[in-house]
Design a protein around this motif. Structure first.
Motif, short mmCIF file in Angstrom:
data_model
loop_
_atom_site.label_atom_id
_atom_site.label_comp_id
_atom_site.label_asym_id
_atom_site.label_seq_id
_atom_site.Cartn_x
_atom_site.Cartn_y
_atom_site.Cartn_z
N ALA A 59 0.82 -1.22 0.00
CA ALA A 59 0.00 0.00 0.00
C ALA A 59 0.85 1.26 0.00
O ALA A 59 0.57 2.20 -0.75
N ALA A 60 1.89 1.31 0.83
CA ALA A 60 2.69 2.53 0.98
C ALA A 60 3.96 2.50 0.15
O ALA A 60 4.82 3.35 0.34
N ALA A 61 4.07 1.56 -0.78
CA ALA A 61 5.37 1.30 -1.39
C ALA A 61 5.45 1.58 -2.88
O ALA A 61 6.38 1.10 -3.54
N TYR A 62 4.51 2.37 -3.44
CA TYR A 62 4.65 2.64 -4.87
C TYR A 62 5.97 3.36 -5.13
O TYR A 62 6.33 4.32 -4.45
N GLY A 63 6.70 2.89 -6.14
CA GLY A 63 7.98 3.46 -6.48
C GLY A 63 9.15 2.83 -5.76
O GLY A 63 10.30 3.01 -6.16
N SER A 64 8.88 2.07 -4.70
CA SER A 64 9.92 1.35 -3.97
C SER A 64 9.82 -0.15 -4.21
O SER A 64 10.83 -0.82 -4.40
N GLN A 65 8.59 -0.67 -4.21
CA GLN A 65 8.38 -2.11 -4.38
C GLN A 65 8.19 -2.45 -5.85
O GLN A 65 7.23 -2.01 -6.48
N LEU B 35 10.46 13.75 -9.37
CA LEU B 35 10.95 14.91 -8.64
C LEU B 35 10.52 14.86 -7.19
O LEU B 35 11.34 15.07 -6.28
N HIS B 36 9.26 14.55 -6.94
CA HIS B 36 8.77 14.53 -5.57
C HIS B 36 9.39 13.38 -4.77
O HIS B 36 9.59 13.50 -3.56
N ALA B 37 9.68 12.26 -5.43
CA ALA B 37 10.33 11.15 -4.74
C ALA B 37 11.72 11.56 -4.27
O ALA B 37 12.13 11.26 -3.14
N GLN B 38 12.46 12.27 -5.11
CA GLN B 38 13.79 12.75 -4.72
C GLN B 38 13.69 13.72 -3.55
O GLN B 38 14.51 13.68 -2.62
N GLN B 39 12.69 14.59 -3.58
CA GLN B 39 12.50 15.54 -2.49
C GLN B 39 12.14 14.82 -1.19
O GLN B 39 12.61 15.21 -0.11
N ARG B 40 11.34 13.77 -1.28
CA ARG B 40 10.98 13.00 -0.08
C ARG B 40 12.21 12.30 0.50
O ARG B 40 12.39 12.27 1.72
N GLY C 87 15.75 -3.45 -1.20
CA GLY C 87 16.42 -2.20 -1.49
C GLY C 87 15.87 -1.07 -0.63
O GLY C 87 14.98 -1.25 0.20
N PRO C 88 16.36 0.15 -0.85
CA PRO C 88 15.96 1.29 -0.02
C PRO C 88 14.61 1.86 -0.43
O PRO C 88 14.10 1.58 -1.52
N LEU C 89 14.06 2.66 0.45
CA LEU C 89 12.85 3.42 0.14
C LEU C 89 13.16 4.45 -0.93
O LEU C 89 14.14 5.19 -0.83
N GLN C 90 12.32 4.52 -1.96
CA GLN C 90 12.52 5.49 -3.02
C GLN C 90 11.67 6.73 -2.84
O GLN C 90 12.00 7.80 -3.36
#
Length: 380
Positions: free
Chosen positions: A167-173, A258-263, A291-294
Motif C-alpha cells: 500500500a505505501a510502497a509505490y515506487g519502492s516495491q 521529482l517529488h520522490a527525490q525531495q521525499r 532495497g531502499p525506500l525510493q
C-alpha cells in the motif's frame, strides 16, 4: 515569544495532491469524452503507464477504487477454500487483516523482523511448521520493499500463494524480475496520490483480469467466453476507479520522480537532525532485502522504551506537534479482531508496538515547523 498554545499545530501528514491548474487539462479531456467511470480512457491510460513501468502486459495490471478492495479482490481471485488461514504481520494497518476477514478467511498474526519490521519468508516458513497456512499476505511496512526473488522461491517450495500488501510502497516495491502479486494504494497520503485508488499488479495467470471483473460486480465483459456479455460470472462488488481519480493519478505521475527525490532528501535530513538532537538513542527501520525506500511517505522512529515514548509524546503535544503510534494498538490487541484471528508468538512486533513513534513528515515542511519538531526532541 509566542506561547505554544497559540501556535498552529505542526501536522503529521499533508497530502501532496496536484493543484487545480495542473488537473485542468486532464479534467477537460474527461469531460470532452463524457466518460466518467467504467474503465474510461483515463483509467486505461493510467493502467497502460503502470504496465510499462512494471514491464508487464496490460492485462497483468488493473486499477481499483482503493487498496483495501484490491487486497480483498486479489484474495477472492485466488479462490481459496472458505475459512482459509492467511498469514499477516501483527504490525500493520488494520486494513490488511480486515481484507482477509471480508474475503471470508482467517488472519493468522505473525511476528516481524526486528530490524526491517517486515514479515519475512523465514518467519512465514516457521509459521507453516506450527500450523496449516493457506496463503501469505506480507506488508511493505511503511513502504519498505520486499525481496521478490525470496518470496517467489517461497511460493515455489511451499505451493502457497503470496500477495504483497504494498500500500505505501509505490515506487519502492518492484517485482525485481520475479513472479509475484503486489497491491498498491493511491490514497491522498501516499507517494503517488490519486485522492483514492489502488493498483493490483500480478504475474499470476489471470489474477489481475479476475480482479478487474470482480471490481465490476463480477459481470462478464469478454465476448470470447462462453458466457454472454453482461452475465454475472462471479460475486463481485463495485470497486472500479473513476475517471476523476485517474486524472489525479496521471497528473501525479508526471511529477513523481521529482517529488520522490525531495521525499528522500527530506527524510534523510530529518533523521540526521533528530539523531543529533536527541539525548536518547534513536533507531530507524533498516533497509529491507528489496532495497531502499525510493519515496518515503512518513517518518517513524524507535525510542528506547515505552516510558521514553510517552515522555516524547507528551512534550510534542505540549508544543503542538502531532504524532502517531504506528501501528497502535497492534492487531492482536484489537477487540474486534480477537475472535476472528489466530495469533502466533510476536515478541518483536510487541516491542516495536511499544516504542515506535511517528513524527510530522510532508513535502513543504517549513523551517519553523522543522525547528519546532527538533526543539521538542532536544528538550527531552
Amino acid at each position: 515569544m509566542m506561547l505554544a498554545q497559540n501556535l498552529p499545530w505542526v501536522p503529521l501528514l499533508v497530502p501532496d495532491m496536484p493543484s487545480p491548474e495542473t488537473l485542468l487539462p486532464w479534467l477537460e479531456r474527461m469531460h470532452a469524452a463524457r466518460h466518467y467511470s467504467n474503465f474510461g480512457p483515463l483509467v486505461q491510460e493510467l493502467e497502460y503507464s503502470f504496465a510499462q513501468k512494471f514491464g508487464l502486459e496490460p492485462e497483468q495490471v488493473t486499477t481499483v477504487a482503493n487498496a483495501t478492495q484490491g487486497l480483498e479482490l486479489a484474495l477472492q481471485a485466488l479462490e481459496l477454500p472458505p475459512g482459509s488461514r492467511v498469514l499477516v504481520p501483527a504490525l500493520t494497518f488494520v486494513a490488511t487483516a480486515t481484507a482477509v476477514v471480508r474475503a471470508g478467511h482467517v488472519p493468522v498474526l505473525a511476528d516481524v523482523d526486528a530490524a526491517t519490521w517486515l514479515l519475512t519468508p523465514e518467519i512465514a516458513r516457521s509459521a507453516c511448521t506450527r500450523m496449516c497456512i493457506n496463503a501469505v499476505l506480507p506488508v511493505a511496512t511503511f513502504g519498505m520493499p520486499h525481496g521478490m526473488q525470496a518470496w517467489q522461491q517461497f511460493e515455489q517450495v511451499t505451493g502457497l500463494p503470496v500477495i504483497i500488501d504494498a500500500a505505501a510502497a509505490y515506487g519502492s516495491q518492484w517485482l525485481q524480475g520475479a513472479e509475484g502479486t503486489l497491491v498498491f494504494s493511491l490514497h491522498a497520503t501516499k507517494s503517488l496520490p490519486a485522492g483514492e485508488g489502488g493498483l493490483v499488479v500480478s504475474t499470476r495467470p489471470g489474477l489481475a483480469a479476475k480482479v478487474r471483473q470482480l471490481s465490476n460486480f463480477g459481470i462478464n465483459l469478454d465476448p470470447a467466453t462462453t458466457l454472454p456479455v453482461g452475465t454475472l460470472a462471479s460475486l463481485g462488488t463495485n470497486a472500479k476507479m473513476s475517471e476523476y481519480h485517474a486524472a489525479i493519478g496521471l497528473a501525479s505521475l508526471q511529477k513523481w520522480e521529482l517529488h520522490a527525490q525531495q521525499r528522500q532528501a527530506l527524510q534523510a535530513d530529518l533523521m540526521q537532525e533528530l539523531q543529533q538532537a536527541s539525548r536518547y538513542p534513536l533507531a530507524w527501520q533498516a533497509k529491507g532485502p528489496g532495497g531502499p525506500l525510493q519515496a518515503p511517505t512518513l517518518l517513524c522512529m524507535r525510542l528506547p522504551d515505552e516510558s521514553v515514548r510517552a515522555t516524547v509524546e507528551h512534550a510534542c503535544q505540549q508544543a503542538r506537534v502531532m504524532t502517531r503510534r504506528w501501528y497502535q494498538p497492534l492487531l492482536p490487541h484489537m477487540a474486534v479482531l480477537q475472535q476472528r484471528c489466530l495469533v502466533l508468538d510476536t515478541p518483536d512486533a510487541q516491542l516495536l508496538g511499544q516504542t515506535l513513534l511517528g513524527l510530522p513528515f510532508f513535502l513543504g515542511m517549513t523551517q519553523p515547523q522543522r525547528q519546532r519538531v527538533l526543539s521538542v526532541i532536544t528538550s527531552q
